[in-house]
Design a protein around this motif. Sequence first.
Motif, PDB file in Angstrom:
ATOM      1  N   PRO A  39       0.570  -1.180   0.641  1.00 48.42           N
ATOM      2  CA  PRO A  39      -0.322   0.272   0.118  1.00 48.42           C
ATOM      3  C   PRO A  39       0.630   1.049  -0.046  1.00 48.42           C
ATOM      4  CG  PRO A  39      -0.227  -1.243   2.279  1.00 48.42           C
ATOM      5  CD  PRO A  39       1.082  -1.928   1.619  1.00 48.42           C
ATOM      6  N   ASP A  40       1.809   1.349   0.440  1.00 53.10           N
ATOM      7  CA  ASP A  40       2.831   2.557  -0.238  1.00 53.10           C
ATOM      8  C   ASP A  40       4.223   2.021   0.162  1.00 53.10           C
ATOM      9  OD1 ASP A  40       3.854   1.491   3.133  1.00 53.10           O
ATOM     10  OD2 ASP A  40       2.340   1.605   3.551  1.00 53.10           O
ATOM     11  N   LEU A  41       5.348   3.045  -0.295  1.00 55.01           N
ATOM     12  CA  LEU A  41       6.482   3.164  -0.516  1.00 55.01           C
ATOM     13  C   LEU A  41       7.231   2.251   0.963  1.00 55.01           C
ATOM     14  CD1 LEU A  41       8.942   3.714  -2.132  1.00 55.01           C
ATOM     15  CD2 LEU A  41       9.303   5.465  -1.195  1.00 55.01           C
ATOM     16  N   LYS A  42       7.337   2.051   2.250  1.00 57.67           N
ATOM     17  CA  LYS A  42       7.737   2.143   3.205  1.00 57.67           C
ATOM     18  C   LYS A  42       7.694   0.272   2.866  1.00 57.67           C
ATOM     19  CE  LYS A  42       8.629   2.278   8.323  1.00 57.67           C
ATOM     20  NZ  LYS A  42       8.070   3.142   9.658  1.00 57.67           N
ATOM     21  N   THR A  43       6.338   0.147   2.715  1.00 53.05           N
ATOM     22  CA  THR A  43       5.941  -1.477   2.877  1.00 53.05           C
ATOM     23  C   THR A  43       6.681  -1.730   2.097  1.00 53.05           C
ATOM     24  OG1 THR A  43       3.744  -0.568   3.627  1.00 53.05           O
ATOM     25  CG2 THR A  43       4.242  -2.882   3.204  1.00 53.05           C
ATOM     26  N   ARG A  44       6.719  -1.233   1.093  1.00 56.03           N
ATOM     27  CA  ARG A  44       7.508  -1.747  -0.403  1.00 56.03           C
ATOM     28  C   ARG A  44       8.749  -1.877   0.218  1.00 56.03           C
ATOM     29  NH1 ARG A  44       7.470   1.639  -5.787  1.00 56.03           N
ATOM     30  NH2 ARG A  44       5.003   2.065  -4.428  1.00 56.03           N
ATOM     31  N   ALA A  45       9.515  -0.981   0.618  1.00 53.72           N
ATOM     32  CA  ALA A  45      11.265  -1.211   0.847  1.00 53.72           C
ATOM     33  C   ALA A  45      10.852  -2.579   2.247  1.00 53.72           C
ATOM     34  CB  ALA A  45      11.847  -0.399   0.709  1.00 53.72           C
ATOM     35  N   GLU A  46      10.421  -2.889   2.771  1.00 54.13           N
ATOM     36  CA  GLU A  46       9.922  -3.908   3.401  1.00 54.13           C
ATOM     37  C   GLU A  46      10.055  -5.221   3.071  1.00 54.13           C
ATOM     38  OE1 GLU A  46      10.618  -3.669   6.780  1.00 54.13           O
ATOM     39  OE2 GLU A  46      11.026  -1.635   7.642  1.00 54.13           O
ATOM     40  N   ILE A  47       9.371  -5.164   2.145  1.00 56.43           N
ATOM     41  CA  ILE A  47       9.120  -6.316   1.409  1.00 56.43           C
ATOM     42  C   ILE A  47      10.562  -6.822   0.911  1.00 56.43           C
ATOM     43  CG2 ILE A  47       7.896  -8.092  -0.332  1.00 56.43           C
ATOM     44  CD1 ILE A  47       5.519  -6.093   1.222  1.00 56.43           C
ATOM     45  N   MET A  48      11.286  -5.923   0.312  1.00 58.23           N
ATOM     46  CA  MET A  48      12.196  -6.625  -1.005  1.00 58.23           C
ATOM     47  C   MET A  48      13.414  -6.903   0.064  1.00 58.23           C
ATOM     48  SD  MET A  48      11.228  -3.486  -3.511  1.00 58.23           S
ATOM     49  CE  MET A  48      12.775  -3.245  -4.602  1.00 58.23           C
ATOM     50  N   ALA A  49      13.698  -5.664   1.531  1.00 62.02           N
ATOM     51  CA  ALA A  49      13.917  -6.368   2.480  1.00 62.02           C
ATOM     52  C   ALA A  49      14.236  -7.037   2.568  1.00 62.02           C
ATOM     53  CB  ALA A  49      14.238  -5.228   2.781  1.00 62.02           C
ATOM     54  N   MET A  50      12.661  -8.165   2.572  1.00 67.26           N
ATOM     55  CA  MET A  50      13.138  -9.795   3.097  1.00 67.26           C
ATOM     56  C   MET A  50      13.415 -10.358   1.678  1.00 67.26           C
ATOM     57  SD  MET A  50       8.968  -9.245   4.568  1.00 67.26           S
ATOM     58  CE  MET A  50       8.894 -10.914   4.698  1.00 67.26           C
ATOM     59  N   GLU A  51      12.920  -9.822   0.067  1.00 67.63           N
ATOM     60  CA  GLU A  51      12.580 -10.393  -1.179  1.00 67.63           C
ATOM     61  C   GLU A  51      15.154 -10.168  -1.101  1.00 67.63           C
ATOM     62  OE1 GLU A  51      13.139  -9.403  -5.695  1.00 67.63           O
ATOM     63  OE2 GLU A  51      11.940  -8.565  -4.420  1.00 67.63           O
ATOM     64  N   ALA A  52      15.757  -9.485  -0.443  1.00 67.95           N
ATOM     65  CA  ALA A  52      17.022  -9.799  -0.160  1.00 67.95           C
ATOM     66  C   ALA A  52      17.721 -11.178   0.452  1.00 67.95           C
ATOM     67  CB  ALA A  52      17.746  -8.561  -0.365  1.00 67.95           C
ATOM     68  N   ALA A  53      17.235 -10.996   1.181  1.00 65.30           N
ATOM     69  CA  ALA A  53      17.599 -11.726   2.135  1.00 65.30           C
ATOM     70  C   ALA A  53      17.764 -13.284   1.817  1.00 65.30           C
ATOM     71  CB  ALA A  53      17.226 -11.670   4.140  1.00 65.30           C
ATOM     72  N   GLU A  54      16.445 -13.131   0.849  1.00 67.14           N
ATOM     73  CA  GLU A  54      15.938 -14.521   0.850  1.00 67.14           C
ATOM     74  C   GLU A  54      16.975 -15.170  -0.300  1.00 67.14           C
ATOM     75  OE1 GLU A  54      13.667 -17.312   2.302  1.00 67.14           O
ATOM     76  OE2 GLU A  54      11.863 -15.374   2.684  1.00 67.14           O
ATOM     77  N   PHE A  55      17.260 -14.570  -1.136  1.00 69.15           N
ATOM     78  CA  PHE A  55      18.230 -14.350  -2.348  1.00 69.15           C
ATOM     79  C   PHE A  55      19.825 -14.284  -1.540  1.00 69.15           C
ATOM     80  CE2 PHE A  55      21.603 -13.357  -5.607  1.00 69.15           C
ATOM     81  CZ  PHE A  55      20.804 -14.069  -6.325  1.00 69.15           C
ATOM     82  N   ASP A  56      20.282 -13.811  -0.565  1.00 69.44           N
ATOM     83  CA  ASP A  56      21.008 -13.970  -0.005  1.00 69.44           C
ATOM     84  C   ASP A  56      21.657 -15.676   0.394  1.00 69.44           C
ATOM     85  OD1 ASP A  56      23.828 -13.599   1.137  1.00 69.44           O
ATOM     86  OD2 ASP A  56      23.039 -13.925   3.042  1.00 69.44           O
ATOM     87  N   HIS A  57      19.966 -16.524   1.085  1.00 68.70           N
ATOM     88  CA  HIS A  57      20.222 -17.860   1.447  1.00 68.70           C
ATOM     89  C   HIS A  57      20.391 -18.679  -0.037  1.00 68.70           C
ATOM     90  CE1 HIS A  57      17.884 -17.015   5.153  1.00 68.70           C
ATOM     91  NE2 HIS A  57      19.222 -16.046   5.636  1.00 68.70           N
ATOM     92  N   PHE A  58      20.351 -18.440  -0.534  1.00 71.37           N
ATOM     93  CA  PHE A  58      19.837 -19.373  -2.075  1.00 71.37           C
ATOM     94  C   PHE A  58      21.112 -18.840  -2.771  1.00 71.37           C
ATOM     95  CE2 PHE A  58      20.913 -17.807  -6.547  1.00 71.37           C
ATOM     96  CZ  PHE A  58      20.266 -19.423  -6.743  1.00 71.37           C
ATOM     97  N   ALA A  59      21.694 -18.620  -2.569  1.00 73.16           N
ATOM     98  CA  ALA A  59      23.605 -18.231  -3.248  1.00 73.16           C
ATOM     99  C   ALA A  59      23.873 -18.894  -2.157  1.00 73.16           C
ATOM    100  CB  ALA A  59      23.263 -16.521  -2.991  1.00 73.16           C
ATOM    101  N   GLN A  60      24.219 -18.891  -0.596  1.00 71.23           N
ATOM    102  CA  GLN A  60      24.713 -19.787  -0.030  1.00 71.23           C
ATOM    103  C   GLN A  60      24.456 -21.526  -0.515  1.00 71.23           C
ATOM    104  OE1 GLN A  60      25.061 -19.345   4.186  1.00 71.23           O
ATOM    105  NE2 GLN A  60      23.418 -17.069   4.049  1.00 71.23           N
ATOM    106  N   LEU A  61      23.473 -21.434  -0.681  1.00 71.33           N
ATOM    107  CA  LEU A  61      22.386 -23.129  -1.371  1.00 71.33           C
ATOM    108  C   LEU A  61      22.931 -23.489  -2.231  1.00 71.33           C
ATOM    109  CD1 LEU A  61      19.112 -22.537   0.503  1.00 71.33           C
ATOM    110  CD2 LEU A  61      20.521 -24.487   1.444  1.00 71.33           C
ATOM    111  N   ARG A  62      23.285 -22.749  -3.253  1.00 72.35           N
ATOM    112  CA  ARG A  62      23.733 -22.867  -4.570  1.00 72.35           C
ATOM    113  C   ARG A  62      25.167 -23.173  -5.133  1.00 72.35           C
ATOM    114  NH1 ARG A  62      24.185 -17.673  -7.891  1.00 72.35           N
ATOM    115  NH2 ARG A  62      25.961 -17.467  -6.039  1.00 72.35           N
TER     116      ARG A  62
END
Length: 232
Positions: A47-70
């Motif tokens: 609904p707003d930019l702050k919430t979007r940024a928080e969700i994108m930060a979650m996305e970045a953390a998930e990608f870091d986990h993916f990279a370790q496993l890969r």
Amino acid sequence: MASEDSPSPNEIDDPVYRQGMIELLGVLAYGEITACERLAEDAKMAPDLKTRAEIMAMEAAEFDHFAQLRDRLVELGEDPYEIMATFTDTFDRFHKQTAPADWLEGLVKAYVGDGLAADFYREIAAYLDAETRALVLETLSGTGHSEFVIDAVRGAIEDDPKVGGRLALWGRRLMGEALSQAQMVVAERDALSAVLVGGVDHPGMDLAGIGRMFTRLTEGHAARMEKLGLAA
């Protein structure tokens, strides 16, 4: 959940155990990359930019986990993308059946659904060698944004109490689908199943132990729902 019976270093070369370990790393890696895709879509509904940024930060953390496993799969001499590709159908079924209708359902799915999956894989991690277990636990450690999700969901319920009932039903649906997926992943993978039930010449879970495991998964889900202010 005890780890005292985990494989010793000389057991890591056992072909059944090694295949089970590779399958576990593959399913976790694919889960992380699909989580990135899902959160990217959820961010668009924010609904707003702050919430979007928080969700994108979650996305970045998930990608870091993916990279370790890969990277670990590469170290083991495996093609991580070939391994991950074998789990496409399983994850596609799950995500098709649990597509969120809005950003709130997306947050609940990220918090509750991923939490259930993480609890399940932690149970399996107890039967892994120490190095692999440490990596799995690290990548299941969460994205560090649980307080944001809790505050967002509780805030939405305060603004509109009707939201609570809808999200509670959504949480129960996620639990059923996640447990079904977990059972399917193990049932479809002989080597992964062997690791869980003791196929590397060390004790694993018997039927009673598996029953207790699913009780723990249910209890963990109820605790997460309570933190969100939702009736499990």
